[in-house]
Design a protein around this motif. Sequence first.
Motif, PDB file in Angstrom:
ATOM      1  N   LEU A 155      33.015  36.607  48.090  1.00 16.33           N
ATOM      2  CA  LEU A 155      32.968  36.588  49.555  1.00 16.33           C
ATOM      3  C   LEU A 155      31.529  36.706  50.039  1.00 16.33           C
ATOM      4  CD1 LEU A 155      36.012  38.910  50.356  1.00 16.33           C
ATOM      5  CD2 LEU A 155      35.944  36.401  50.462  1.00 16.33           C
ATOM      6  N   HIS A 156      30.755  37.559  49.390  1.00 17.38           N
ATOM      7  CA  HIS A 156      29.346  37.716  49.755  1.00 17.38           C
ATOM      8  C   HIS A 156      28.579  36.415  49.512  1.00 17.38           C
ATOM      9  CE1 HIS A 156      25.543  39.751  50.458  1.00 17.38           C
ATOM     10  NE2 HIS A 156      25.078  39.204  49.340  1.00 17.38           N
ATOM     11  N   ALA A 157      28.944  35.698  48.446  1.00 18.61           N
ATOM     12  CA  ALA A 157      28.273  34.434  48.136  1.00 18.61           C
ATOM     13  C   ALA A 157      28.609  33.345  49.138  1.00 18.61           C
ATOM     14  CB  ALA A 157      28.658  33.976  46.728  1.00 18.61           C
ATOM     15  N   GLY A 158      29.759  33.479  49.822  1.00 15.21           N
ATOM     16  CA  GLY A 158      30.125  32.499  50.829  1.00 15.21           C
ATOM     17  C   GLY A 158      31.483  31.866  50.665  1.00 15.21           C
ATOM     18  N   PHE A 159      32.217  32.229  49.615  1.00 17.51           N
ATOM     19  CA  PHE A 159      33.566  31.688  49.461  1.00 17.51           C
ATOM     20  C   PHE A 159      34.468  32.221  50.564  1.00 17.51           C
ATOM     21  CE2 PHE A 159      32.018  30.830  45.212  1.00 17.51           C
ATOM     22  CZ  PHE A 159      32.639  29.630  44.899  1.00 17.51           C
ATOM     23  N   ARG A 160      35.296  31.327  51.097  1.00 16.87           N
ATOM     24  CA  ARG A 160      36.255  31.726  52.119  1.00 16.87           C
ATOM     25  C   ARG A 160      37.680  31.342  51.719  1.00 16.87           C
ATOM     26  NH1 ARG A 160      32.859  34.566  52.765  1.00 16.87           N
ATOM     27  NH2 ARG A 160      31.573  35.006  54.596  1.00 16.87           N
ATOM     28  N   GLY A 161      37.862  30.903  50.508  1.00 14.29           N
ATOM     29  CA  GLY A 161      39.180  30.625  49.960  1.00 14.29           C
ATOM     30  C   GLY A 161      39.357  31.416  48.680  1.00 14.29           C
ATOM     31  N   ILE A 162      40.446  32.171  48.582  1.00 13.06           N
ATOM     32  CA  ILE A 162      40.730  33.000  47.417  1.00 13.06           C
ATOM     33  C   ILE A 162      42.103  32.629  46.868  1.00 13.06           C
ATOM     34  CG2 ILE A 162      41.033  35.345  46.545  1.00 13.06           C
ATOM     35  CD1 ILE A 162      38.171  34.773  47.414  1.00 13.06           C
ATOM     36  N   ASP A 163      42.155  32.351  45.575  1.00 12.46           N
ATOM     37  CA  ASP A 163      43.406  31.993  44.903  1.00 12.46           C
ATOM     38  C   ASP A 163      43.812  33.097  43.940  1.00 12.46           C
ATOM     39  OD1 ASP A 163      45.385  29.766  43.807  1.00 12.46           O
ATOM     40  OD2 ASP A 163      44.419  30.677  42.060  1.00 12.46           O
ATOM     41  N   THR A 164      45.089  33.497  44.005  1.00  8.42           N
ATOM     42  CA  THR A 164      45.612  34.501  43.091  1.00  8.42           C
ATOM     43  C   THR A 164      47.077  34.183  42.810  1.00  8.42           C
ATOM     44  OG1 THR A 164      45.801  36.889  42.701  1.00  8.42           O
ATOM     45  CG2 THR A 164      46.191  36.130  44.962  1.00  8.42           C
ATOM     46  N   ALA A 165      47.790  35.117  42.193  1.00  9.06           N
ATOM     47  CA  ALA A 165      49.221  34.947  41.913  1.00  9.06           C
ATOM     48  C   ALA A 165      49.829  36.320  41.707  1.00  9.06           C
ATOM     49  CB  ALA A 165      49.446  34.083  40.670  1.00  9.06           C
ATOM     50  N   ASN A 166      51.119  36.437  42.025  1.00  5.21           N
ATOM     51  CA  ASN A 166      51.843  37.689  41.771  1.00  5.21           C
ATOM     52  C   ASN A 166      52.407  37.619  40.346  1.00  5.21           C
ATOM     53  OD1 ASN A 166      52.949  40.180  42.109  1.00  5.21           O
ATOM     54  ND2 ASN A 166      54.178  39.643  43.903  1.00  5.21           N
ATOM     55  N   GLN A 167      51.472  37.604  39.412  1.00  6.03           N
ATOM     56  CA  GLN A 167      51.767  37.479  37.987  1.00  6.03           C
ATOM     57  C   GLN A 167      50.783  38.391  37.257  1.00  6.03           C
ATOM     58  OE1 GLN A 167      49.979  34.338  35.864  1.00  6.03           O
ATOM     59  NE2 GLN A 167      51.743  33.882  34.578  1.00  6.03           N
ATOM     60  N   ARG A 168      51.215  39.636  37.024  1.00  3.19           N
ATOM     61  CA  ARG A 168      50.284  40.619  36.477  1.00  3.19           C
ATOM     62  C   ARG A 168      49.798  40.252  35.075  1.00  3.19           C
ATOM     63  NH1 ARG A 168      46.669  42.755  35.619  1.00  3.19           N
ATOM     64  NH2 ARG A 168      45.972  44.903  35.857  1.00  3.19           N
ATOM     65  N   LYS A 169      50.523  39.375  34.410  1.00  3.69           N
ATOM     66  CA  LYS A 169      50.128  38.922  33.080  1.00  3.69           C
ATOM     67  C   LYS A 169      48.729  38.305  33.077  1.00  3.69           C
ATOM     68  CE  LYS A 169      51.804  35.844  29.378  1.00  3.69           C
ATOM     69  NZ  LYS A 169      52.902  34.895  29.020  1.00  3.69           N
TER      70      LYS A 169
END
Length: 282
Positions: free
Chosen positions: A35-49
């Motif tokens: 975020l500090h670098a400038g990214f405004r899109g974050i991708d994740t998943a509800n997959q703790r694996k």
Amino acid sequence: MVDCTRTVRGVPVPTFIYGTAWKEELTGPLVARSLHAGFRGIDTANQRKHYHEAGVGVALTRSFERGALRRDELFVQTKFTFPAGQDHRIPYDRHASVAEQVEQSFESSLEHLGVERIDSYVLHGPTVSSGLGDADREAWRAMEALHEDGRARLIGVSNVRPDQLELLCEFAEVPPAFVQNRCFARMGWDAEVRRVCDERSIVYQGFSLLTANPEVLGRPALADMAERHERTRPQLIFRFALQLGMIPLTGTKDPRHMEQALEVYDFELSDEEIAAIEGMGA
């Protein structure tokens, strides 16, 4: 800060996304750095694996609380993952119906991420290797309901083959806005899936653009091209992806590489260079 977006079905979407897979306890600090670098899109998943979704939420909440970022400035994408893709830390009742599992997983994601809506909700992959299973169709209907309620602004699918994408589009009442696939140069940079995306007005998100293609990054021709542009070879691949119409993902842990990834908006590759990189995976 880089502010490069495109509009996808009325929703502003960043043209470069930071991916959070395989980062474990470093997830929060790395999301904060991105975020500090400038990214405004974050991708994740509800997959703790493979993901630490709650770690993403810690970074987002701290950023919101500090006033460094407003919620409407951020594009948050997460995923529903079937039990076969999970380890023992399943975020829903595995004995519930698929529709209930989607609802439970979605609510869990909202809690993890500390947000009231998801900008893009993605089916992490079909349950079968060819075609679509009944569970895939049930999951998609549940995701469509989340979209209709306004809780998921866009919906998409990941890890999908061309035939599966065609079938999903024929079945869907709300067609996928995104496909997110591992992008192999040896498959024409996922040419067949991208072809379906183009025909169906679906935006292609490419991940593992670097790690899936070490043979391309090692090509002397790419090194020569990078030298001419005074750029790194990864920057050329990301610029190539953008010019093909992809939204690239990067999951780098290196702060300088995060910055370099976003320094690809002030130069262009020629048609000949695009063609040359397309052919490097053959």
